[in-house]
Design a protein around this motif. Structure first.
Motif, PDB file in Angstrom:
ATOM      1  N   LEU A 139      69.421  15.706 -20.641  1.00 31.30           N
ATOM      2  CA  LEU A 139      69.022  15.636 -22.040  1.00 31.30           C
ATOM      3  C   LEU A 139      70.189  15.098 -22.857  1.00 31.30           C
ATOM      4  O   LEU A 139      71.318  15.590 -22.745  1.00 31.30           O
ATOM      5  CB  LEU A 139      68.633  17.034 -22.546  1.00 31.30           C
ATOM      6  N   HIS A 140      69.941  14.062 -23.637  1.00 29.05           N
ATOM      7  CA  HIS A 140      70.999  13.475 -24.441  1.00 29.05           C
ATOM      8  C   HIS A 140      70.404  12.709 -25.606  1.00 29.05           C
ATOM      9  O   HIS A 140      69.207  12.468 -25.660  1.00 29.05           O
ATOM     10  CB  HIS A 140      71.872  12.538 -23.592  1.00 29.05           C
ATOM     11  N   LYS A 141      71.257  12.353 -26.538  1.00 27.65           N
ATOM     12  CA  LYS A 141      70.856  11.543 -27.691  1.00 27.65           C
ATOM     13  C   LYS A 141      71.684  10.264 -27.656  1.00 27.65           C
ATOM     14  O   LYS A 141      72.908  10.313 -27.623  1.00 27.65           O
ATOM     15  CB  LYS A 141      71.128  12.290 -28.993  1.00 27.65           C
ATOM     16  N   ASP A 142      71.010   9.141 -27.639  1.00 29.39           N
ATOM     17  CA  ASP A 142      71.713   7.866 -27.670  1.00 29.39           C
ATOM     18  C   ASP A 142      71.985   7.478 -29.119  1.00 29.39           C
ATOM     19  O   ASP A 142      71.109   7.626 -29.977  1.00 29.39           O
ATOM     20  CB  ASP A 142      70.879   6.771 -27.003  1.00 29.39           C
ATOM     21  N   PRO A 143      73.156   6.958 -29.409  1.00 30.00           N
ATOM     22  CA  PRO A 143      73.491   6.569 -30.783  1.00 30.00           C
ATOM     23  C   PRO A 143      72.996   5.161 -31.139  1.00 30.00           C
ATOM     24  O   PRO A 143      73.416   4.598 -32.132  1.00 30.00           O
ATOM     25  CB  PRO A 143      75.021   6.626 -30.784  1.00 30.00           C
ATOM     26  N   GLU A 191      69.555   2.031 -30.354  1.00 23.32           N
ATOM     27  CA  GLU A 191      68.198   1.786 -29.886  1.00 23.32           C
ATOM     28  C   GLU A 191      68.226   1.347 -28.428  1.00 23.32           C
ATOM     29  O   GLU A 191      69.199   0.770 -27.970  1.00 23.32           O
ATOM     30  CB  GLU A 191      67.513   0.700 -30.734  1.00 23.32           C
ATOM     31  N   ASN A 192      67.137   1.629 -27.725  1.00 21.46           N
ATOM     32  CA  ASN A 192      67.040   1.282 -26.313  1.00 21.46           C
ATOM     33  C   ASN A 192      65.702   0.636 -26.010  1.00 21.46           C
ATOM     34  O   ASN A 192      64.684   0.981 -26.597  1.00 21.46           O
ATOM     35  CB  ASN A 192      67.132   2.552 -25.447  1.00 21.46           C
ATOM     36  N   LEU A 248      60.554  12.855 -25.180  1.00 17.43           N
ATOM     37  CA  LEU A 248      61.144  12.536 -26.483  1.00 17.43           C
ATOM     38  C   LEU A 248      60.929  13.723 -27.407  1.00 17.43           C
ATOM     39  O   LEU A 248      59.805  14.211 -27.552  1.00 17.43           O
ATOM     40  CB  LEU A 248      60.494  11.282 -27.066  1.00 17.43           C
ATOM     41  N   ARG A 297      63.615  15.169 -34.208  1.00 21.86           N
ATOM     42  CA  ARG A 297      64.899  15.652 -34.720  1.00 21.86           C
ATOM     43  C   ARG A 297      64.857  17.116 -35.108  1.00 21.86           C
ATOM     44  O   ARG A 297      65.831  17.834 -34.956  1.00 21.86           O
ATOM     45  CB  ARG A 297      65.334  14.829 -35.928  1.00 21.86           C
ATOM     46  N   ALA A 354      66.162  19.939 -32.683  1.00 22.62           N
ATOM     47  CA  ALA A 354      67.575  20.097 -32.318  1.00 22.62           C
ATOM     48  C   ALA A 354      68.103  21.523 -32.474  1.00 22.62           C
ATOM     49  O   ALA A 354      68.806  22.013 -31.591  1.00 22.62           O
ATOM     50  CB  ALA A 354      68.431  19.116 -33.109  1.00 22.62           C
TER      51      ALA A 354
END
Length: 104
Positions: free
Chosen positions: A60-64, A66-67, A80, A83, A86
């Motif tokens: 589990l992570h948050k990318d800073p 767009e992907n 997904l 927010r 969190a």
């Protein structure tokens, strides 16, 4: 295979790895995807490669940033979270580490 059976087989590299470490694959990938560049209002900063088997799992992570994700064979499941979820997630920082396989 020399790795233990519990070890998920995965190659992951960042920092524009398609062009810095996997040049042999780069001719098979367009340098830009026009609809994505239009939607994001910019060309990609980097194109990275992740190659994994069916047991590969991402934490589990948050990318800073767009992907865009392309699966060439098999499936990939994403969970997904909005927010507002969190504060309800268990969070703990861990020191950076590196796995080294040893036959010992």
């Amino acid at each position: 295979c020399s790795y233990p059976p519990w070890c998920p087989h995965r190659i992951q590299r960042q920092n524009n790895s398609l062009y810095t470490e996997f040049q042999e694959l780069s001719s098979d990938v367009p340098s830009e995807i026009s609809w994505a560049s239009e939607a994001l209002e910019r060309s990609p900063d980097a194109v990275n490669v992740w190659i994994g088997g069916k047991r590969s799992v991402s934490h589990l992570h948050k990318d800073p940033y767009e992907n865009l994700y392309a699966v060439l064979a098999g499936t990939k499941t994403f969970v997904l979270l909005p927010r507002f979820a969190a504060p309800f997630l268990y969070f703990q920082s861990y020191p950076t580490g590196r796995y080294q396989f040893s036959e010992k």
